[in-house]
Design a protein around this motif. Structure first.
Motif, mmCIF file in Angstrom:
data_model
loop_
_atom_site.group_PDB
_atom_site.id
_atom_site.type_symbol
_atom_site.label_atom_id
_atom_site.label_comp_id
_atom_site.label_asym_id
_atom_site.label_seq_id
_atom_site.Cartn_x
_atom_site.Cartn_y
_atom_site.Cartn_z
ATOM 1 N N SER A 140 -8.183 -6.761 10.189
ATOM 2 C CA SER A 140 -8.598 -6.543 8.804
ATOM 3 C C SER A 140 -7.970 -5.312 8.175
ATOM 4 N N ASN A 155 -4.610 -7.804 2.844
ATOM 5 C CA ASN A 155 -4.877 -7.568 1.430
ATOM 6 C C ASN A 155 -6.360 -7.810 1.132
ATOM 7 N N TRP A 156 -6.836 -7.205 0.050
ATOM 8 C CA TRP A 156 -8.263 -7.217 -0.227
ATOM 9 C C TRP A 156 -8.807 -8.615 -0.503
ATOM 10 N N ARG A 157 -8.130 -9.373 -1.338
ATOM 11 C CA ARG A 157 -8.672 -10.673 -1.730
ATOM 12 C C ARG A 157 -8.838 -11.617 -0.544
ATOM 13 N N LEU A 215 -11.708 -10.355 1.854
ATOM 14 C CA LEU A 215 -13.089 -10.599 1.445
ATOM 15 C C LEU A 215 -13.443 -12.085 1.484
ATOM 16 N N LYS A 221 -11.455 -1.186 5.072
ATOM 17 C CA LYS A 221 -11.274 -2.635 5.008
ATOM 18 C C LYS A 221 -12.088 -3.336 6.088
ATOM 19 N N ALA A 246 -15.541 -3.446 4.796
ATOM 20 C CA ALA A 246 -15.650 -4.427 3.717
ATOM 21 C C ALA A 246 -15.675 -5.842 4.262
#
Length: 519
Positions: A207, A211-213, A216, A260, A263
């Motif tokens: 993780s 990338n963030w998208r 998540l 991350k 998250a």
């Protein structure tokens, strides 16, 4: 397909000769369909320079998984031929599930707040849609459909970690030691939960660089899937919790992406609570006061033995566990322990191996903790159900040992220039991207290995599925065979007896002699 083909059989399912003939008929159809699938893979190897070999092998592996569980489902069709009732009718767990599902379907409380709600709602809605609200007759359908879905579901989950053939060999094959047509949802959750949790730990370890998208979204997807599994059967979460927590802490991206990683876990937890938060709250409150005082066969045996669960109806047994050659331990246990240790040795840095080993240890510790307090509390709290998790995780580690060894062999061949590339074992890709054709240095090509593995798995899964299907063939004895036997002795809704009721007689509750068998 096999359950549909089995519906055309016409014989007395209570006759042992008929049962053997039915098993042979299912085996014949299983073998022919399986050979057609493997034949398609062999043909793909020859046509157009093997351009479509990988795609064909992918579908073939999934097809074999479906055929194997379809075999067991076809056995259930045979066992219940001539009666509309599910296994055990309205007795025991079957009767409680039917009653609770009927209450839920009519907007009333199920009567047991801690019982997993997903099976009850599924049965209730299915009965309303297809069986005119008759949850008893609907449960027979779901027993068959649940057994049929077992193979495809577990193969799909293992595809998150392994290539198609390796997922079949190292994930699906061990799972067939646990397939159950009576209450298929509980064992199906176990064999799905293990690869899902392993994939969660693997994704957590990566993780920090994602990338963030997608990070998540993937976390939310894991949380939703775990929530559905928790609503279906929550026991395996309890046995696995400590081991998964250990693995998650071990592979958390402490250095490269703590934010991350947090998250990712946050998205997973949030989605899980959205799906199953209400039931989790009930379990945390009501579960503390729910006690299991029902001592079963396995509660009076050596708690260290987990390699075979004889169920609540163990049959004719003398000394149990059977005495082995080495200090009371048999050869199967010794091989399992050696393979388990070797898998940890070779895969100590692999999240897949470490997570499964941690889940094994977690279940073992929970088992011994509950059993050690059994005399003081006079409760068993279902600790013998850890048998299934211990056996499955142990078999998985044995299978993964072969996986790790084959990886190392392929890596050495690549280093020597005889082959390039190998499957990583942690990505849903083909079983390798190695060169086609026959390799040098006396090693066969990858295509031959794939086809050979499928042939071996066809025989293995066919034999195991036949044995598991035979376990449910009706007979008046102290085993699971009593379950469909009772189904043939219960008066139908219109007042008539099932077609093959023994002696043409039946009753409202069916043959109740099973009560004397389990005392």
């Amino acid at each position: 397909m096999l359950p549909l083909l089995a519906r055309g059989f016409d014989f007395n399912p209570l006759d042992r000769i008929a049962q053997v003939s039915a098993l042979a008929a299912i085996q014949l159809r299983f073998a022919l369909l399986g050979l057609l699938v493997i034949g398609a893979v062999a043909l793909a190897m020859r046509l157009r320079k093997g351009r479509h070999f990988d795609l064909t092998a992918r579908f073939a592996a999934a097809g074999l998984a479906g055929l194997a569980s379809g075999f067991v489902a076809a056995g259930a069709v045979v066992a219940l031929h001539g009666t509309p009732w599910p296994m055990f009718g309205l007795n025991g767990d079957s009767g409680r599930i039917v009653e609770r599902a009927h209450a839920v379907a009519n907007g009333r409380p199920s009567g047991s707040p801690v019982y997993p709600p997903a099976p009850l709602h599924t049965l209730g809605y299915y009965a309303e849609w297809f069986r005119g609200g008759n949850t008893a007759y609907a449960f027979k359908d779901l027993q068959i459909l649940g057994a049929a879905a077992f193979g495809p579901l577990v193969h799909l989950c293992w595809r998150m970690l392994l290539g198609p053939v390796r997922a079949l060999a190292f994930g699906v094959a061990p799972a067939f030691a646990l397939i159950d047509a009576y209450k298929p949802y509980s064992q199906t959750v176990l064999v799905m939960l293990v690869p899902v949790l392993v994939a969660l730990v693997v994704s957590l370890g990566r993780s920090g660089t994602q990338n963030w998208r997608p990070l998540l979204l993937k976390g939310a997807g894991f949380g939703a899937l775990l929530g559905v599994l928790f609503l279906t059967y929550s026991g395996w979460f309890l046995w696995s919790a400590a081991g998964v927590l250990f693995a998650a802490l071990l592979y958390f991206p402490w250095r490269t992406g703590r934010l991350k990683g947090a998250a990712f876990l946050g998205a997973t937890l949030a989605a899980f609570l959205v799906v199953a938060g209400r039931y989790l709250r009930v379990m945390l409150i009501e579960g503390q006061t729910t006690k299991d005082y029902n001592f079963r066969f396995d509660n009076f045996t050596d708690p260290a033995y987990y390699l075979m669960w004889r169920t609540d109806m163990p049959g004719k047994v003398g000394e149990w566990p059977l005495p082995g050659e080495y200090g009371g331990v048999g050869l199967f246990a010794l091989v399992t322990f050696v393979c388990l240790g070797a898998a940890i040795w070779l895969g100590i840095r692999t999240p897949m191996v470490v997570t499964i080993a941690a889940m094994f240890i977690s279940a073992w510790v929970m088992r011994m903790y509950i059993a050690s307090n059994m005399y003081e509390t006079q409760t068993v709290q279902l600790y013998t159900r850890t048998n299934n998790q211990l056996l499955y995780c142990g078999l998985l580690l044995c299978a993964l040992l072969v996986h790790l060894v084959s990886q190392r062999m392929a890596a050495r061949r690549a280093e020597s220039g005889t082959e390039s590339g190998t499957e990583s074992g942690t990505e849903p890709q083909a079983d390798s991207k190695a060169s086609r054709g026959t390799a040098s240095a006396g090693f066969p090509g990858r295509e031959g290995a794939v086809i050979g593995a499928m042939c071996a798995l066809l025989l293995l899964l066919g034999t195991v599925s036949s044995s598991m299907a035979d376990r449910y063939m009706p007979a008046k004895e102290n085993t699971y065979r009593i379950l469909p036997w009772v189904s043939h002795t219960i008066t139908e809704k219109d007042g008539s007896c099932p077609k093959y009721a023994p002696g043409g007689t039946c009753s409202k509750d069916g043959d109740q002699s099973w009560l004397n068998l389990i005392r």
